[in-house]
Every structure is written in structure tokens, then in C-alpha cells.
Design a protein around this motif. Structure first.
Motif, PDB file in Angstrom:
ATOM      1  N   LYS A   1       0.820  -1.214   0.000  1.00 47.17           N
ATOM      2  CA  LYS A   1       0.000   0.000   0.000  1.00 47.17           C
ATOM      3  C   LYS A   1       0.855   1.266   0.000  1.00 47.17           C
ATOM      4  O   LYS A   1       0.389   2.331  -0.430  1.00 47.17           O
ATOM      5  CB  LYS A   1      -0.939   0.004   1.210  1.00 47.17           C
ATOM      6  CG  LYS A   1      -2.070  -1.015   1.110  1.00 47.17           C
ATOM      7  CD  LYS A   1      -2.954  -0.960   2.353  1.00 47.17           C
ATOM      8  CE  LYS A   1      -4.071  -2.004   2.272  1.00 47.17           C
ATOM      9  NZ  LYS A   1      -4.928  -1.985   3.490  1.00 47.17           N
ATOM     10  N   ASP A   2       2.075   1.151   0.504  1.00 44.16           N
ATOM     11  CA  ASP A   2       2.971   2.306   0.554  1.00 44.16           C
ATOM     12  C   ASP A   2       3.759   2.510  -0.738  1.00 44.16           C
ATOM     13  O   ASP A   2       4.522   3.465  -0.855  1.00 44.16           O
ATOM     14  CB  ASP A   2       3.962   2.163   1.722  1.00 44.16           C
ATOM     15  CG  ASP A   2       3.268   2.258   3.073  1.00 44.16           C
ATOM     16  OD1 ASP A   2       2.233   2.945   3.143  1.00 44.16           O
ATOM     17  OD2 ASP A   2       3.762   1.650   4.037  1.00 44.16           O
ATOM     18  N   TRP A   3       3.596   1.597  -1.692  1.00 40.03           N
ATOM     19  CA  TRP A   3       4.346   1.702  -2.942  1.00 40.03           C
ATOM     20  C   TRP A   3       3.601   2.556  -3.964  1.00 40.03           C
ATOM     21  O   TRP A   3       2.402   2.340  -4.198  1.00 40.03           O
ATOM     22  CB  TRP A   3       4.567   0.320  -3.557  1.00 40.03           C
ATOM     23  CG  TRP A   3       5.481  -0.573  -2.794  1.00 40.03           C
ATOM     24  CD1 TRP A   3       6.282  -0.247  -1.746  1.00 40.03           C
ATOM     25  CD2 TRP A   3       5.680  -1.980  -3.037  1.00 40.03           C
ATOM     26  NE1 TRP A   3       6.982  -1.344  -1.309  1.00 40.03           N
ATOM     27  CE2 TRP A   3       6.630  -2.429  -2.082  1.00 40.03           C
ATOM     28  CE3 TRP A   3       5.163  -2.884  -3.944  1.00 40.03           C
ATOM     29  CZ2 TRP A   3       7.069  -3.740  -2.035  1.00 40.03           C
ATOM     30  CZ3 TRP A   3       5.586  -4.192  -3.899  1.00 40.03           C
ATOM     31  CH2 TRP A   3       6.535  -4.624  -2.958  1.00 40.03           C
ATOM     32  N   PRO A   4       4.278   3.487  -4.614  1.00 38.21           N
ATOM     33  CA  PRO A   4       3.651   4.192  -5.748  1.00 38.21           C
ATOM     34  C   PRO A   4       3.364   3.180  -6.863  1.00 38.21           C
ATOM     35  O   PRO A   4       4.096   2.198  -7.029  1.00 38.21           O
ATOM     36  CB  PRO A   4       4.728   5.190  -6.186  1.00 38.21           C
ATOM     37  CG  PRO A   4       5.635   5.328  -5.010  1.00 38.21           C
ATOM     38  CD  PRO A   4       5.631   4.006  -4.319  1.00 38.21           C
ATOM     39  N   ASN A   5       2.297   3.407  -7.623  1.00 41.24           N
ATOM     40  CA  ASN A   5       1.977   2.481  -8.712  1.00 41.24           C
ATOM     41  C   ASN A   5       2.797   2.804  -9.962  1.00 41.24           C
ATOM     42  O   ASN A   5       3.613   3.733  -9.975  1.00 41.24           O
ATOM     43  CB  ASN A   5       0.474   2.493  -9.015  1.00 41.24           C
ATOM     44  CG  ASN A   5      -0.027   3.885  -9.387  1.00 41.24           C
ATOM     45  OD1 ASN A   5       0.697   4.681  -9.980  1.00 41.24           O
ATOM     46  ND2 ASN A   5      -1.276   4.180  -9.045  1.00 41.24           N
ATOM     47  N   TYR A   6       2.579   2.042 -10.992  1.00 37.35           N
ATOM     48  CA  TYR A   6       3.347   2.175 -12.244  1.00 37.35           C
ATOM     49  C   TYR A   6       3.282   3.586 -12.798  1.00 37.35           C
ATOM     50  O   TYR A   6       4.300   4.179 -13.161  1.00 37.35           O
ATOM     51  CB  TYR A   6       2.798   1.161 -13.258  1.00 37.35           C
ATOM     52  CG  TYR A   6       3.382   1.276 -14.646  1.00 37.35           C
ATOM     53  CD1 TYR A   6       4.584   0.666 -14.967  1.00 37.35           C
ATOM     54  CD2 TYR A   6       2.705   1.987 -15.651  1.00 37.35           C
ATOM     55  CE1 TYR A   6       5.112   0.764 -16.255  1.00 37.35           C
ATOM     56  CE2 TYR A   6       3.220   2.087 -16.934  1.00 37.35           C
ATOM     57  CZ  TYR A   6       4.425   1.485 -17.228  1.00 37.35           C
ATOM     58  OH  TYR A   6       4.948   1.587 -18.492  1.00 37.35           O
ATOM     59  N   GLU A   7       2.078   4.155 -12.864  1.00 41.36           N
ATOM     60  CA  GLU A   7       1.891   5.475 -13.481  1.00 41.36           C
ATOM     61  C   GLU A   7       2.552   6.589 -12.663  1.00 41.36           C
ATOM     62  O   GLU A   7       2.959   7.613 -13.218  1.00 41.36           O
ATOM     63  CB  GLU A   7       0.397   5.791 -13.628  1.00 41.36           C
ATOM     64  CG  GLU A   7      -0.316   4.972 -14.702  1.00 41.36           C
ATOM     65  CD  GLU A   7      -0.729   3.593 -14.221  1.00 41.36           C
ATOM     66  OE1 GLU A   7      -1.187   2.785 -15.051  1.00 41.36           O
ATOM     67  OE2 GLU A   7      -0.577   3.313 -12.993  1.00 41.36           O
TER      68      GLU A   7
END
Length: 411
Positions: free
Chosen positions: A191-197
Motif C-alpha cells: 500500500k505504501d508503494w507508488p503504482n506504475y503510473e
């Protein structure tokens, strides 16, 4: 309560190198067992070293080739001693054996220096590495002798375990496979990770004083990055690492999208913001901290066969791509960066690698049990290691007399 003395090659800097992180993982493990820890080192203190006193660890600065260390040992009387790298065992091991003969002696190899140095030498001579090349090096004889003189040697890579047991025929009872001790990646972690975009650009990270890292930066600059930049003209490569020298900072070139960023205040934060990590390592040993950290941040990577060593099972898929040819490496980087589906699957592969190969609880418990077993059977353990006993005997004569001569000379 165990009285543990760790003799460090340097003071641990967990934000500067994988070796520093590894040392802090070991320290945290032993603290969890309520051991009393003293960390001593002949190295100069640095502004980036961990504040060990905050962990209730006693620290001491010691001298090489000086009788004051004998007095230090007699007063401390540790029952476990950890040597941080074989050079430290060479320097202080005979003194420990003399003044604390019953203390359990553990060698933290970090990685096999002889393997790394041999690969570096072979690379510079533009030859193909073969296992037999390792035998020809003096450093190999020194490192293997140090392993034999120790009761337990911590080996970070399963490749190196295989090399030591199958090629050098060292008994497994003298070795203990201990990879990075990492917490599992959970759904909460993700949940703490930024997504691909939300991610952009490429990143590489590593201590610039470490020759494999420096070589990979040059390789990126001269060969690989121009190929990537041609396909992705808007992309940038951000290069982080501790101790950048003038020759490193001179490589900074914004026009080429090639940025030397220097030390990262928070390494995980900058790795999380990147879409792809690049690690074109052409020689080295052990486990690559930058690649483990990339997986812990959900950042897929492109690396070489050397980069994946000790981190990948035959049936597992890498967290990205593995390529040893520079053209294939660049194409893989462009593909990983541009394809969301491949990127997401690569991220998932990284989670599997961390959660299956670096289980903190499993390896921590095994190590403590092994230490207790050897402690309780120390005489039998050493009797079964005749080569180590023989090497200890000769070392206590040759190295001791050389050290005594240096003491007198310095006096």
C-alpha cells in the motif's frame, strides 16, 4: 548471557552499503537474544556510522599490532567473537585464540573477497572467468585459511556455499548459509508503494568506493544508457551512492539525462519513486544489496547473471530481466519501463523472491541453534577440524612474532 565482541573492519553504515546493512541485521538478531554486545574497530569513526550506543552497545576503538588489545580482551572476556571479514581475523584472531581460547569464533565473510577480486582481475584482463582462476590467487589462500581457523563462517550466498563445499571441499559443519535477514513483503507493505503510473525514470544505487558499483556506472555511461536514451528520450537515469569522488561527479550530464545524485538521505524513498532499477554488474560476489532493496521497494530491475547470483532459484523468475549483453540489456530496460503488465508481473516476482529466500525468522532461529550447538560441543567441533587447528597453531607462531616485531618497531 552471552558476552559478544564484534571486531569490525569498519564502523557499520547501513545507509551507505549492503555490508553495513548486513552488520546491523546481525546486531539486531543478537540484541533480540539479550546478548551483551561490544563493537570494536581499528577504523576511524565517520559521520554516517550507526549510533550503536543508542542500541545499548558498548563501542571501543582498538589498535592494530598493539598489546593494548590483549589487555582489552582480558578485561572483556567475551565468550563469542565475530570477525567482520577475513582480514580482521588475520589481524586479531591469534590474540583472541591466545587470551580467550574457549570463545566461539565466528567469521562474517560479507562475501567471498577472493571470488570478487578474482572476477575483477579476470575482467580487467579481458578473459572469461573460470573457477580454477580462484585457486591461483594469494587472497584465496588467506581467506580459506581464515575460514578454517574459525568455528563458524557465515556465508551470504548459496553459490558461495556450493563453491566452498564442492570446489574447496570444506566441511559444511564449518559453514552457515545466512542470506539477508528481511521482513516479508505484505499487502500492507504494498500500500505504501507508488503504482506504475506514479513512477518515472531509472535509478541505480551503490557505494562508489565499491569497485563493481563504480564499474557499472561507467558501463552505463559509455555503453548502455545511450541505447536506452535513444528509445526513451524523455527518460532520466538517477545515480545515487555514498562517497562520490570528483571523477564520479564529473560524469553528471543533464543534457544526456545522466544525473549523479550522490548520497541518498533516504535510499528507500528514492528507489520507490523510480520505475526501473539498473544494475549492469560485470563482476562481484555475495548478494547485491541494491537489488534486494529494489524488490523491497516494489521496483523491478534489469541486471546481469552476476547480479542475480545467490538470489534466484532455477525455477524462479527474476524481478525484471537478466541480460549480460549490453544491447539486450538496453532493450530489456526499455521493455520493462514501457510495458505495464510486464512491470507488474516483475514486481510480483520480486515479492516472491524476498518472501521465499530471505526469511528473517527462519534463518535467525537456525543460526542461534547452530551457535548453541557448537558452543556446547566446542572441543569436539575443533577436534574434527584438524586443518583449522593446524593453521591456528602456525598462525599463532608466524603472525604473532611478526606482530610482536612490528610492536617493537613502532615503540
Amino acid at each position: 548471557m552471552n558476552q559478544l565482541l564484534i571486531i569490525g573492519f569498519v564502523w557499520p553504515e547501513p545507509n551507505s552499503s549492503a555490508a553495513g546493512s548486513r552488520m546491523m541485521q546481525l546486531i539486531q538478531l543478537f540484541l533480540s537474544q539479550n546478548w551483551k554486545i561490544t563493537f570494536a574497530s581499528p577504523a576511524a569513526e565517520t559521520e554516517h556510522m550507526a549510533n550503536l550506543k543508542d542500541h545499548n552497545i558498548t563501542t571501543a576503538t582498538i589498535e592494530i599490532n598493539h598489546p593494548s588489545f590483549d589487555d582489552f580482551l582480558k578485561q572483556l572476556q567475551p565468550n563469542i567473537v565475530i570477525y567482520d571479514r577475513f582480514m580482521i581475523e588475520e589481524q586479531f584472531g591469534w590474540r583472541v585464540a591466545k587470551h580467550c581460547p574457549d570463545a566461539l569464533r565466528i567469521l562474517n565473510t560479507e562475501d567471498l573477497h577472493s571470488l570478487r577480486k578474482t572476477r575483477q582481475e579476470v575482467f580487467k584482463n579481458k578473459k572469461t572467468f573460470e573457477i580454477n582462476d580462484v585457486f591461483a590467487q594469494d587472497i584465496t589462500k588467506r581467506e580459506i585459511a581464515s575460514i578454517y581457523r574459525s568455528d563458524i563462517s557465515l556465508i551470504i550466498s548459496d553459490y558461495e556455499m556450493k563453491l566452498l563445499t564442492e570446489t574447496f571441499k570444506i566441511k559444511e559443519s564449518l559453514l552457515f548459509y545466512l542470506p539477508f535477514l528481511l521482513h516479508p513483503i505484505t499487502s500492507e507493505t504494498k500500500k505504501d508503494w507508488p503504482n506504475y503510473e506514479d513512477r518515472k525514470h531509472f535509478i541505480t544505487i551503490g557505494n562508489f568506493r565499491h569497485e563493481p558499483n563504480w564499474n557499472s556506472v561507467i558501463y552505463l555511461k559509455e555503453t548502455i544508457w545511450p541505447l536506452i536514451k535513444k528509445e526513451l528520450p524523455e527518460s532520466e537515469l538517477h545515480i545515487y551512492g555514498s562517497y562520490p569522488s570528483a571523477k564520479v561527479t564529473q560524469l553528471n550530464n543533464p543534457k544526456e539525462g545522466f544525473y549523479i545524485k550522490g548520497r541518498a538521505t533516504n535510499a528507500q524513498e528514492v528507489v520507490k519513486q523510480a520505475r526501473v532499477c539498473l544494475a549492469p554488474l560485470r563482476f562481484g560476489a555475495g548478494i547485491k544489496g541494491k537489488l534486494a532493496e529494489a524488490m523491497l521497494c516494489g521496483t523491478p530491475s534489469v541486471t546481469t547473471t552476476i547480479g542475480t547470483e545467490g538470489m534466484l532459484d532455477e525455477e524462479s523468475d527474476w524481478s525484471g530481466f537478466v541480460a549480460d549483453d549490453p544491447l539486450h540489456f538496453a532493450k530489456a530496460a526499455v521493455r520493462l519501463y514501457s510495458n505495464k503488465n510486464i512491470w507488474q508481473q516483475s514486481q510480483q516476482n520480486g515479492i516472491e523472491i524476498i518472501n521465499t529466500r530471505f526469511q528473517k525468522e527462519k534463518f535467525s532461529n537456525r543460526l542461534i541453534r547452530q551457535i548453541e550447538t557448537v558452543q556446547n560441543n566446542i572441543e569436539e567441533h575443533r577436534t574434527n577440524n584438524f586443518i583449522g587447528t593446524m593453521l591456528q597453531y602456525h598462525t599463532m607462531r608466524s603472525t604473532e612474532f611478526m606482530s610482536r616485531w612490528i610492536e617493537e618497531k613502532n615503540r
